[in-house]
Design an enzyme around this catalytic site. Sequence first.
Site, mmCIF file in Angstrom:
data_model
loop_
_atom_site.group_PDB
_atom_site.id
_atom_site.type_symbol
_atom_site.label_atom_id
_atom_site.label_comp_id
_atom_site.label_asym_id
_atom_site.label_seq_id
_atom_site.Cartn_x
_atom_site.Cartn_y
_atom_site.Cartn_z
ATOM 1 C CE LYS A 180 3.072 -5.370 6.190
ATOM 2 N NZ LYS A 180 1.928 -4.602 6.735
ATOM 3 C CG ASP A 205 1.279 -1.426 5.344
ATOM 4 O OD1 ASP A 205 1.249 -0.405 6.063
ATOM 5 O OD2 ASP A 205 0.584 -2.444 5.570
ATOM 6 C CD GLU A 230 -1.768 -0.987 3.823
ATOM 7 O OE1 GLU A 230 -1.313 -1.500 2.771
ATOM 8 O OE2 GLU A 230 -2.308 -1.667 4.717
ATOM 9 C CG ASP A 255 -4.331 -1.342 7.739
ATOM 10 O OD1 ASP A 255 -5.271 -1.602 8.508
ATOM 11 O OD2 ASP A 255 -3.445 -2.189 7.496
ATOM 12 C CE LYS A 279 -5.219 -5.175 7.380
ATOM 13 N NZ LYS A 279 -4.047 -4.925 8.234
ATOM 14 N N GLY A 307 -5.443 -7.970 4.846
ATOM 15 C CA GLY A 307 -5.326 -9.284 5.473
ATOM 16 C C GLY A 307 -4.604 -9.194 6.800
HETATM 17 O O1 OSB Z 1 -0.759 -3.798 7.864
HETATM 18 O O2 OSB Z 1 -1.721 -4.872 6.329
HETATM 19 C C1 OSB Z 1 -1.104 -4.860 7.396
HETATM 20 C C2 OSB Z 1 -0.332 -8.436 8.478
HETATM 21 C C3 OSB Z 1 -0.564 -8.357 9.839
HETATM 22 C C4 OSB Z 1 -0.913 -7.148 10.382
HETATM 23 C C5 OSB Z 1 -1.052 -6.025 9.562
HETATM 24 C C6 OSB Z 1 -0.843 -6.121 8.193
HETATM 25 C C7 OSB Z 1 -0.435 -7.350 7.653
HETATM 26 C C8 OSB Z 1 -0.106 -7.524 6.240
HETATM 27 C C9 OSB Z 1 -0.226 -8.927 5.667
HETATM 28 O O3 OSB Z 1 0.319 -6.660 5.516
HETATM 29 C C10 OSB Z 1 -1.504 -9.152 5.003
HETATM 30 C C11 OSB Z 1 -1.767 -10.606 4.674
HETATM 31 O O4 OSB Z 1 -1.154 -11.111 3.730
HETATM 32 O O5 OSB Z 1 -2.589 -11.257 5.357
HETATM 33 MG MG MG Z 2 -1.466 -2.277 6.539
#
Ligand code: OSB
Ligand code: MG
Length: 390
Positions: A180, A205, A230, A255, A279, A307
């Site tokens: 992140k 991301d 991302e 995303d 997702k 996720g």
């Molecule tokens: O942006 O992918 C994302 C978690 C919560 C909300 C958005 C995101 C995420 C993650 C974690 O990056 C993904 C996971 O391990 O479930």
């Molecule tokens: Mg993401």
Amino acid sequence: MQPSSKFLNERSLPTETVEIERVELRLVRLPLNEPFETSFGRIDSRLIFLVSVEGEGLTGWGEVVAEEEPRYSYETVATALHTIKDHLAPVMLLRPVAGLEDLAARFTQFRGHNMAKAGLELAFMDLLARVRGESLSQLIQGSRPNVPVGVSLGIQPSIDHLLERIDLYLGLGYQRIKLKIKQGWDVDVVRDVRKRHPDILLSVDANSAYTLAEGDRLEELDEFGLLMVEQPLDHDDLVDHAKLQEKMRTPICLDESITGIRRAEHALDMESCRMINIKIGRVGGYSQALAIHDLCYSRDVPVWCGGMLESGVGRAHNIALASLPGFTLPGDISASSRYFEKDVIVPEVRVSAEGTVDVPLRPGLGFDVDLAYIEANTQTAERIERNGKI
Ligand code: OSB
Ligand code: MG
């Protein structure tokens, strides 16, 4: 350009009619093993929203992935609860459901609220798979016996903490590390990680933390050979992402911006991205997730399964989705133990030393739902019956 429906028309979704007797909605609080921090903030527990539907003497399970605060998405646990209770469940229970397409068509009259819609679609698909005695993966024509997985690492208190986490997850077999990022935790961090791990699959991301005016900063990431960046820009943007992608070598993966098949089609037509994170919750359920997969597959655009810190129920659906042939990149599908001390399913999701998760073959989700554990942690539960009583 091929129309998006071409490949889709070849997909035969089962259309058995299932009569649903009741919908049950439960909120279950699970503590996280460690806090998770993104560019929006930090959480240390997850309010899990489980949906179950009963019919034909069987129960199907789904999960609404909305969070408590409208940060990643405008949806929240509370808006999804209201939307399902007052709008979606009543149309689901109105008459027997003749397959996924019938259910999705009933929901299209309601704008948005994709995570709420997905929660019911997931539960319906698990029920349908159980009625047919098939695994979810078989039901959607998945083709992989196991799926490659990566891990998403939140913003850490220090670089040393981060490097330690990376070593831990690489040691456990995870095939890709996603960091992140936000202003103040970006280029320098990636440089340090790359120095230590020149060859790993590495991505970042930003969860919409940047604007196009900060494009130069993002372009500095090009020197690190990242798998993707991302969602660097606004959550609902396609135009600025196209401008940024034109300047960046690193593939952009969208995303937040991809909320359905039309958005996916527009993003590919405009070259706003070169990859898509699918997702199921964000796009409104299996109907849209399958359509986006099929579109990307027909255009050779790689996709992967994102996720939302799901419990085992949502995680099991993600595993089934990621078994489709177009999911060529490692998904954010970690082991249950990456987030939770104990999961709501048995056995919990495990990651192999090769960084894969097995796709279960048993009917439906392929895992047992631990009702006693769920009940012990349930904060609220309500039922909506077919005759309209709540
Ligand atoms: O942006 O992918 C994302 C978690 C919560 C909300 C958005 C995101 C995420 C993650 C974690 O990056 C993904 C996971 O391990 O479930
Ligand atoms: Mg993401």
